[in-house]
Design a protein around this motif. Structure first.
Motif, PDB file in Angstrom:
ATOM      1  N   LEU A 117       0.812  -1.210   0.000  1.00 58.93           N
ATOM      2  CA  LEU A 117       0.000   0.000   0.000  1.00 58.93           C
ATOM      3  C   LEU A 117       0.851   1.268   0.000  1.00 58.93           C
ATOM      4  O   LEU A 117       0.324   2.369  -0.148  1.00 58.93           O
ATOM      5  CB  LEU A 117      -0.927   0.008   1.223  1.00 58.93           C
ATOM      6  N   ASN A 118       2.169   1.109   0.209  1.00 54.88           N
ATOM      7  CA  ASN A 118       3.090   2.248   0.308  1.00 54.88           C
ATOM      8  C   ASN A 118       4.370   1.908  -0.461  1.00 54.88           C
ATOM      9  O   ASN A 118       5.440   1.721   0.121  1.00 54.88           O
ATOM     10  CB  ASN A 118       3.420   2.546   1.769  1.00 54.88           C
ATOM     11  N   LEU A 119       4.262   1.857  -1.781  1.00 56.82           N
ATOM     12  CA  LEU A 119       5.370   1.373  -2.609  1.00 56.82           C
ATOM     13  C   LEU A 119       6.579   2.303  -2.589  1.00 56.82           C
ATOM     14  O   LEU A 119       7.688   1.887  -2.930  1.00 56.82           O
ATOM     15  CB  LEU A 119       4.890   1.171  -4.050  1.00 56.82           C
ATOM     16  N   ASN A 120       6.380   3.556  -2.194  1.00 58.51           N
ATOM     17  CA  ASN A 120       7.476   4.522  -2.185  1.00 58.51           C
ATOM     18  C   ASN A 120       8.012   4.763  -0.773  1.00 58.51           C
ATOM     19  O   ASN A 120       8.685   5.746  -0.515  1.00 58.51           O
ATOM     20  CB  ASN A 120       7.008   5.861  -2.781  1.00 58.51           C
ATOM     21  N   ALA A 121       7.723   3.845   0.146  1.00 56.41           N
ATOM     22  CA  ALA A 121       8.075   4.069   1.554  1.00 56.41           C
ATOM     23  C   ALA A 121       9.044   3.020   2.075  1.00 56.41           C
ATOM     24  O   ALA A 121       9.042   1.865   1.653  1.00 56.41           O
ATOM     25  CB  ALA A 121       6.816   4.064   2.414  1.00 56.41           C
ATOM     26  N   ILE A 122       9.887   3.457   3.021  1.00 52.47           N
ATOM     27  CA  ILE A 122      10.567   2.513   3.901  1.00 52.47           C
ATOM     28  C   ILE A 122       9.571   2.155   4.983  1.00 52.47           C
ATOM     29  O   ILE A 122       9.007   3.035   5.637  1.00 52.47           O
ATOM     30  CB  ILE A 122      11.835   3.120   4.529  1.00 52.47           C
ATOM     31  N   ILE A 123       9.335   0.874   5.167  1.00 49.32           N
ATOM     32  CA  ILE A 123       8.397   0.395   6.182  1.00 49.32           C
ATOM     33  C   ILE A 123       9.204  -0.080   7.381  1.00 49.32           C
ATOM     34  O   ILE A 123      10.045  -0.975   7.264  1.00 49.32           O
ATOM     35  CB  ILE A 123       7.546  -0.776   5.650  1.00 49.32           C
ATOM     36  N   VAL A 173      12.455   1.278  -4.061  1.00 46.47           N
ATOM     37  CA  VAL A 173      12.965   2.219  -3.061  1.00 46.47           C
ATOM     38  C   VAL A 173      14.487   2.123  -3.000  1.00 46.47           C
ATOM     39  O   VAL A 173      15.201   3.132  -2.989  1.00 46.47           O
ATOM     40  CB  VAL A 173      12.341   1.930  -1.676  1.00 46.47           C
ATOM     41  N   TYR A 174      14.985   0.904  -2.966  1.00 46.67           N
ATOM     42  CA  TYR A 174      16.439   0.669  -2.955  1.00 46.67           C
ATOM     43  C   TYR A 174      17.061   1.188  -4.246  1.00 46.67           C
ATOM     44  O   TYR A 174      18.085   1.880  -4.228  1.00 46.67           O
ATOM     45  CB  TYR A 174      16.704  -0.817  -2.788  1.00 46.67           C
ATOM     46  N   ASN A 175      16.439   0.868  -5.367  1.00 47.08           N
ATOM     47  CA  ASN A 175      16.990   1.286  -6.669  1.00 47.08           C
ATOM     48  C   ASN A 175      17.011   2.799  -6.826  1.00 47.08           C
ATOM     49  O   ASN A 175      17.943   3.358  -7.423  1.00 47.08           O
ATOM     50  CB  ASN A 175      16.176   0.662  -7.806  1.00 47.08           C
ATOM     51  N   ASN A 176      15.988   3.477  -6.308  1.00 45.89           N
ATOM     52  CA  ASN A 176      15.926   4.937  -6.416  1.00 45.89           C
ATOM     53  C   ASN A 176      17.082   5.611  -5.688  1.00 45.89           C
ATOM     54  O   ASN A 176      17.588   6.650  -6.129  1.00 45.89           O
ATOM     55  CB  ASN A 176      14.598   5.459  -5.879  1.00 45.89           C
ATOM     56  N   TYR A 195      18.576   9.537   4.437  1.00 44.79           N
ATOM     57  CA  TYR A 195      18.506  10.917   3.955  1.00 44.79           C
ATOM     58  C   TYR A 195      18.305  10.965   2.439  1.00 44.79           C
ATOM     59  O   TYR A 195      17.516  11.762   1.926  1.00 44.79           O
ATOM     60  CB  TYR A 195      19.786  11.672   4.327  1.00 44.79           C
ATOM     61  N   HIS A 196      19.026  10.129   1.711  1.00 48.17           N
ATOM     62  CA  HIS A 196      18.880  10.117   0.245  1.00 48.17           C
ATOM     63  C   HIS A 196      17.451   9.726  -0.139  1.00 48.17           C
ATOM     64  O   HIS A 196      16.890  10.278  -1.101  1.00 48.17           O
ATOM     65  CB  HIS A 196      19.872   9.133  -0.381  1.00 48.17           C
ATOM     66  N   HIS A 197      16.890   8.783   0.591  1.00 45.12           N
ATOM     67  CA  HIS A 197      15.517   8.347   0.327  1.00 45.12           C
ATOM     68  C   HIS A 197      14.535   9.501   0.523  1.00 45.12           C
ATOM     69  O   HIS A 197      13.679   9.765  -0.345  1.00 45.12           O
ATOM     70  CB  HIS A 197      15.170   7.189   1.256  1.00 45.12           C
ATOM     71  N   ILE A 198      14.649  10.215   1.619  1.00 49.09           N
ATOM     72  CA  ILE A 198      13.762  11.346   1.895  1.00 49.09           C
ATOM     73  C   ILE A 198      13.968  12.448   0.860  1.00 49.09           C
ATOM     74  O   ILE A 198      13.004  13.015   0.333  1.00 49.09           O
ATOM     75  CB  ILE A 198      14.006  11.893   3.314  1.00 49.09           C
ATOM     76  N   ASP A 199      15.221  12.735   0.545  1.00 51.16           N
ATOM     77  CA  ASP A 199      15.526  13.805  -0.405  1.00 51.16           C
ATOM     78  C   ASP A 199      15.003  13.493  -1.804  1.00 51.16           C
ATOM     79  O   ASP A 199      14.754  14.405  -2.602  1.00 51.16           O
ATOM     80  CB  ASP A 199      17.034  14.061  -0.454  1.00 51.16           C
ATOM     81  N   ALA A 200      14.848  12.204  -2.103  1.00 47.11           N
ATOM     82  CA  ALA A 200      14.324  11.805  -3.411  1.00 47.11           C
ATOM     83  C   ALA A 200      12.805  11.736  -3.417  1.00 47.11           C
ATOM     84  O   ALA A 200      12.207  11.280  -4.398  1.00 47.11           O
ATOM     85  CB  ALA A 200      14.903  10.449  -3.805  1.00 47.11           C
ATOM     86  N   GLY A 201      12.169  12.194  -2.331  1.00 44.70           N
ATOM     87  CA  GLY A 201      10.715  12.189  -2.262  1.00 44.70           C
ATOM     88  C   GLY A 201      10.132  10.930  -1.662  1.00 44.70           C
ATOM     89  O   GLY A 201       8.918  10.695  -1.754  1.00 44.70           O
ATOM     90  N   GLY A 202      10.985  10.106  -1.044  1.00 46.51           N
ATOM     91  CA  GLY A 202      10.515   8.865  -0.443  1.00 46.51           C
ATOM     92  C   GLY A 202       9.719   9.097   0.828  1.00 46.51           C
ATOM     93  O   GLY A 202       9.896  10.099   1.527  1.00 46.51           O
ATOM     94  N   ASP A 203       8.852   8.141   1.143  1.00 45.83           N
ATOM     95  CA  ASP A 203       7.990   8.244   2.312  1.00 45.83           C
ATOM     96  C   ASP A 203       8.481   7.310   3.407  1.00 45.83           C
ATOM     97  O   ASP A 203       9.352   6.454   3.196  1.00 45.83           O
ATOM     98  CB  ASP A 203       6.554   7.905   1.924  1.00 45.83           C
ATOM     99  N   LEU A 204       7.897   7.464   4.604  1.00 46.70           N
ATOM    100  CA  LEU A 204       8.224   6.642   5.767  1.00 46.70           C
ATOM    101  C   LEU A 204       6.941   6.144   6.393  1.00 46.70           C
ATOM    102  O   LEU A 204       5.962   6.886   6.501  1.00 46.70           O
ATOM    103  CB  LEU A 204       9.014   7.448   6.806  1.00 46.70           C
ATOM    104  N   TYR A 205       6.939   4.888   6.812  1.00 45.82           N
ATOM    105  CA  TYR A 205       5.748   4.308   7.420  1.00 45.82           C
ATOM    106  C   TYR A 205       6.181   3.284   8.472  1.00 45.82           C
ATOM    107  O   TYR A 205       7.111   2.516   8.241  1.00 45.82           O
ATOM    108  CB  TYR A 205       4.874   3.623   6.362  1.00 45.82           C
ATOM    109  N   ARG A 206       5.502   3.294   9.614  1.00 44.34           N
ATOM    110  CA  ARG A 206       5.815   2.334  10.674  1.00 44.34           C
ATOM    111  C   ARG A 206       4.607   1.466  10.978  1.00 44.34           C
ATOM    112  O   ARG A 206       3.502   1.983  11.207  1.00 44.34           O
ATOM    113  CB  ARG A 206       6.254   3.064  11.955  1.00 44.34           C
ATOM    114  N   VAL A 207       4.804   0.154  10.973  1.00 44.73           N
ATOM    115  CA  VAL A 207       3.779  -0.764  11.463  1.00 44.73           C
ATOM    116  C   VAL A 207       3.813  -0.679  12.987  1.00 44.73           C
ATOM    117  O   VAL A 207       4.840  -0.949  13.602  1.00 44.73           O
ATOM    118  CB  VAL A 207       4.057  -2.210  11.001  1.00 44.73           C
TER     119      VAL A 207
END
Length: 346
Positions: A117-123, A173-176, A195-207
């Motif tokens: 449900l969050n393909l652009n996020a680190i979970i 996410v890894y490839n980006n 930081y690179h993930h966030i700077d590239a527009g990546g999202d964050l989500y916690r279960v």
């Protein structure tokens, strides 16, 4: 092709391998139609790691779980090992697992469902620390951050707001980001990737469930990373992403850490500092002279104000959960908005 690859870097892991592998063998996704795979890189181990891995390879392949591995003769660091493990993996989703940690049975299932449900996020997930109470402040902080704070409290000494051992993500996410930094031992590769993930527009989500037992021990890779290196990476990003948005600001903490921060600022950022603020009556009302030993001159003179008399935005150099919530209550009394009126750098 696997649906989920469990990415495991290993260096001298014989003490931990059996417990880690047993926890993977109890995952509730095993025995379902979801194809799982373990992808491991043995980073030059000198113990019985390779023999133990071969034993578990037989077990998992017998139970329908893919098992791929590679190894090097010398250790090149965690970043390199993670990249090598990802390189040999095939999964659409990546679950990062440290060999000295243990998964709860629902980890793969719950994080996979969230990641779809969050393909652009680190979970991430909540964690349990063992031994119990070994790092209570870290656990309290990581497990109780709000959704907004996951992207706001990214300049504390705790590092990424989603603790690396709990990461799960879509391969894109890894490839980006392009993989982990491979500078070698002592590099905070997780923070740099974060930081690179966030700077590239990546999202964050916690279960919001404990899905991992995060082990504290003297040999943990965390202890090879010097705080000074983390601090410098965080300061560089702060000057790039936060301070350009402020015309003036106040540094909350007139003590050693606050003064050190101000001395380390670039010329442009230093010129924006209006004052220090504090609650220590021995400091309030005084003026701090910041001396540059290289130029042998005073860089700046800054007054020390009571925090209620200072003007936001604040750059706060006070560690959380150290004062029986006194600092937190003082901050809350000002009715400020985190990320706009203040940023934590502690």
């Amino acid at each position: 092709m696997a649906e989920i690859s469990i990415i495991i870097p290993i260096y001298n892991g014989e003490k931990w391998i059996d417990n880690c592998m047993k926890s993977i063998s109890t995952q509730t996704l095993l025995g379902t139609d979801v194809k799982l795979e373990l992808a491991l890189y043995n980073d030059g181990s000198k113990d019985r790691t390779e023999n133990l891995l071969q034993k578990w390879k037989v077990y998992f392949t017998t139970h329908g779980v893919g098992f791929v591995s590679s190894s090097g003769s010398i250790s090149k660091g965690v970043g390199f090992a993670k990249n090598q493990a990802v390189k040999i993996s095939t999964g659409k989703f990546l679950c990062f697992q440290d060999i000295d940690d243990v998964m709860y049975p629902d980890r793969l299932r719950l994080q996979w469902e969230a990641a779809k449900l969050n393909l652009n996020a680190i979970i991430g997930s909540k964690i349990r620390r063992v031994p119990i109470n070994s790092t209570p402040r870290l656990v309290r902080w990581a497990n109780n951050l709000s959704k907004d704070q996951l992207k706001l409290q990214i300049y504390t000494s705790n590092g990424p707001t989603l603790l690396m051992p709990s990461w799960f993500c879509h391969r894109s996410v890894y490839n980006n980001v392009g993989g982990f930094d491979e500078t070698g031992p002592g590099t905070p590769e997780d923070l740099i990737f974060f930081y690179h993930h966030i700077d590239a527009g990546g999202d964050l989500y916690r279960v919001d469930k404990e899905l991992l037992i995060y082990t504290y021990h003297e040999g943990a890779t965390t202890f090879s990373v010097k705080r000074e290196i983390i601090w410098r990476i965080q300061l560089d990003r702060l000057e790039k992403c936060v301070l350009p948005l402020w015309n003036r600001f106040t540094v909350w903490n007139a003590g050693r850490w606050g003064r050190r921060l101000v001395r380390s600022l670039s010329f442009n950022s230093l010129n924006k500092v209006d004052a220090f603020c504090d609650i220590d009556q021995n400091k309030i009302g005084h003026t701090i002279e910041l001396y540059c030993p290289f130029k042998r001159t005073i860089m700046k003179r800054l007054p020390v104000l009571h925090f209620t008399e200072a003007k936001p935005p604040f750059l706060i150099c006070v560690k959380l959960n150290l004062t029986n919530d006194e600092f937190e209550k003082n901050l809350e009394s000002l009715n400020l908005t985190e990320g706009i009126d203040y940023v934590l750098f502690s």
